[in-house]
Design a protein around this motif. Structure first.
Motif, PDB file in Angstrom:
ATOM      1  N   SER A 224      40.044  27.198  31.004  1.00 51.09           N
ATOM      2  CA  SER A 224      39.598  28.574  30.820  1.00 51.09           C
ATOM      3  C   SER A 224      39.384  28.922  29.348  1.00 51.09           C
ATOM      4  O   SER A 224      38.609  29.827  29.034  1.00 51.09           O
ATOM      5  CB  SER A 224      40.585  29.550  31.457  1.00 51.09           C
ATOM      6  OG  SER A 224      41.859  29.411  30.867  1.00 51.09           O
TER       7      SER A 224
ATOM      8  N   HIS B  16      38.010  43.896  41.748  1.00 47.23           N
ATOM      9  CA  HIS B  16      38.303  43.497  40.372  1.00 47.23           C
ATOM     10  C   HIS B  16      37.050  43.360  39.506  1.00 47.23           C
ATOM     11  O   HIS B  16      37.106  42.786  38.423  1.00 47.23           O
ATOM     12  CB  HIS B  16      39.097  42.177  40.374  1.00 47.23           C
ATOM     13  CG  HIS B  16      40.455  42.328  40.959  1.00 47.23           C
ATOM     14  ND1 HIS B  16      40.690  42.220  42.310  1.00 47.23           N
ATOM     15  CD2 HIS B  16      41.643  42.607  40.383  1.00 47.23           C
ATOM     16  CE1 HIS B  16      41.965  42.426  42.539  1.00 47.23           C
ATOM     17  NE2 HIS B  16      42.570  42.667  41.396  1.00 47.23           N
TER      18      HIS B  16
ATOM     19  N   ARG C  53      37.384  44.414  35.819  1.00 50.49           N
ATOM     20  CA  ARG C  53      38.187  43.464  35.035  1.00 50.49           C
ATOM     21  C   ARG C  53      37.418  42.169  34.801  1.00 50.49           C
ATOM     22  O   ARG C  53      37.485  41.578  33.721  1.00 50.49           O
ATOM     23  CB  ARG C  53      39.506  43.170  35.744  1.00 50.49           C
ATOM     24  CG  ARG C  53      40.415  44.402  35.824  1.00 50.49           C
ATOM     25  CD  ARG C  53      41.735  44.096  36.487  1.00 50.49           C
ATOM     26  NE  ARG C  53      42.448  43.112  35.705  1.00 50.49           N
ATOM     27  CZ  ARG C  53      43.111  42.070  36.236  1.00 50.49           C
ATOM     28  NH1 ARG C  53      43.168  41.899  37.543  1.00 50.49           N
ATOM     29  NH2 ARG C  53      43.731  41.222  35.464  1.00 50.49           N
TER      30      ARG C  53
ATOM     31  N   ALA D  70      34.750  42.693  32.224  1.00 55.15           N
ATOM     32  CA  ALA D  70      35.363  42.756  30.887  1.00 55.15           C
ATOM     33  C   ALA D  70      35.908  41.397  30.464  1.00 55.15           C
ATOM     34  O   ALA D  70      36.424  41.231  29.373  1.00 55.15           O
ATOM     35  CB  ALA D  70      36.480  43.794  30.868  1.00 55.15           C
ATOM     36  N   PHE D  71      35.787  40.429  31.347  1.00 53.60           N
ATOM     37  CA  PHE D  71      36.228  39.053  31.143  1.00 53.60           C
ATOM     38  C   PHE D  71      37.723  38.963  30.826  1.00 53.60           C
ATOM     39  O   PHE D  71      38.149  38.217  29.951  1.00 53.60           O
ATOM     40  CB  PHE D  71      35.392  38.328  30.086  1.00 53.60           C
ATOM     41  CG  PHE D  71      35.200  36.880  30.416  1.00 53.60           C
ATOM     42  CD1 PHE D  71      34.349  36.510  31.442  1.00 53.60           C
ATOM     43  CD2 PHE D  71      35.890  35.891  29.751  1.00 53.60           C
ATOM     44  CE1 PHE D  71      34.187  35.188  31.787  1.00 53.60           C
ATOM     45  CE2 PHE D  71      35.733  34.553  30.085  1.00 53.60           C
ATOM     46  CZ  PHE D  71      34.879  34.204  31.113  1.00 53.60           C
ATOM     47  N   GLU D  72      38.511  39.738  31.594  1.00 50.90           N
ATOM     48  CA  GLU D  72      39.967  39.640  31.477  1.00 50.90           C
ATOM     49  C   GLU D  72      40.375  38.289  32.050  1.00 50.90           C
ATOM     50  O   GLU D  72      40.129  37.992  33.218  1.00 50.90           O
ATOM     51  CB  GLU D  72      40.638  40.793  32.206  1.00 50.90           C
ATOM     52  CG  GLU D  72      40.395  42.124  31.538  1.00 50.90           C
ATOM     53  CD  GLU D  72      41.103  43.272  32.216  1.00 50.90           C
ATOM     54  OE1 GLU D  72      42.069  43.047  32.990  1.00 50.90           O
ATOM     55  OE2 GLU D  72      40.683  44.421  31.981  1.00 50.90           O
ATOM     56  N   LEU D  73      41.002  37.484  31.217  1.00 51.16           N
ATOM     57  CA  LEU D  73      41.226  36.075  31.534  1.00 51.16           C
ATOM     58  C   LEU D  73      42.017  35.846  32.820  1.00 51.16           C
ATOM     59  O   LEU D  73      41.697  34.947  33.593  1.00 51.16           O
ATOM     60  CB  LEU D  73      41.885  35.357  30.355  1.00 51.16           C
ATOM     61  CG  LEU D  73      41.769  33.847  30.357  1.00 51.16           C
ATOM     62  CD1 LEU D  73      40.319  33.385  30.495  1.00 51.16           C
ATOM     63  CD2 LEU D  73      42.384  33.266  29.106  1.00 51.16           C
ATOM     64  N   ASP D  74      43.045  36.656  33.093  1.00 46.52           N
ATOM     65  CA  ASP D  74      43.812  36.424  34.315  1.00 46.52           C
ATOM     66  C   ASP D  74      42.954  36.639  35.561  1.00 46.52           C
ATOM     67  O   ASP D  74      43.047  35.879  36.527  1.00 46.52           O
ATOM     68  CB  ASP D  74      45.085  37.271  34.358  1.00 46.52           C
ATOM     69  CG  ASP D  74      44.815  38.762  34.384  1.00 46.52           C
ATOM     70  OD1 ASP D  74      43.867  39.219  33.719  1.00 46.52           O
ATOM     71  OD2 ASP D  74      45.561  39.485  35.079  1.00 46.52           O
ATOM     72  N   ALA D  75      42.088  37.631  35.544  1.00 44.29           N
ATOM     73  CA  ALA D  75      41.183  37.863  36.678  1.00 44.29           C
ATOM     74  C   ALA D  75      40.160  36.733  36.795  1.00 44.29           C
ATOM     75  O   ALA D  75      39.873  36.238  37.888  1.00 44.29           O
ATOM     76  CB  ALA D  75      40.477  39.207  36.531  1.00 44.29           C
TER      77      ALA D  75
END
Length: 169
Positions: A35, A71, A74, A77-82
């Protein structure tokens, strides 16, 4: 590729002015998804890759599609956990398909994986590849979904849900 092609059996390159004209079918021995690599991609390429996740959710796992819808902000917004959850679920669904016999030569049960691709490859060529693959696939998927409503296979509400997720991502 982390959502789709890296796990699948088809490995192709564009040639002779056509998409995937040359290639092979070979299920990989292993796939490593890092990732952190995704952070090196421009935002447009990050978003483009999510179009394949939408496909997998729509054709293989309705609950996953609903998760993508829930989601989408999220993910956009490229939130890594999602993003990591999305990639993992795509890989699980592809692996389950391969492990249960699959369709390595894409002559039957794998054809649904082409959802959105019939127009996408032509759109890529017509734009001189100005459209990224995922962008073209998203447009093709929107067209396929509209046709499905016309044929009575999807409701107008389902179409709107699909378009909302594609637009958000």
């Amino acid at each position: 590729a982390q959502n789709d092609a890296g796990i699948g059996g088809k490995k192709g390159i564009n040639s002779f002015a056509a998409k995937n004209m040359l290639g092979t079918f070979a299920t990989p021995f292993a796939v490593i998804n890092d990732s952190q690599f995704l952070a090196t991609l421009p935002p447009r390429d990050r978003a483009s890759g999510m179009a394949e996740a939408v496909k997998v959710g729509l054709i293989r796992d309705a609950a996953f599609f609903q998760w993508l819808a829930a989601h989408r902000v999220r993910l956009a917004a490229f939130e890594l956990d999602a993003v990591e959850t999305m990639i993992r679920r795509c890989a699980e669904l592809h692996l389950a398909h391969i492990a249960t016999g699959g369709d390595p030569f894409e002559q039957g049960t794998t054809r649904p994986l082409d959802f959105g691709h019939w127009a996408a490859h032509k759109l890529e060529l017509l734009t001189g590849h100005a459209l990224r693959h995922g962008e073209a696939v998203a447009l093709g998927r929107a067209l396929d979904a509209r046709y499905s409503v016309r044929e009575g296979l999807l409701s107008a509400g389902e179409l709107e849900s699909i378009l909302e997720v594609l637009e958000a991502l």
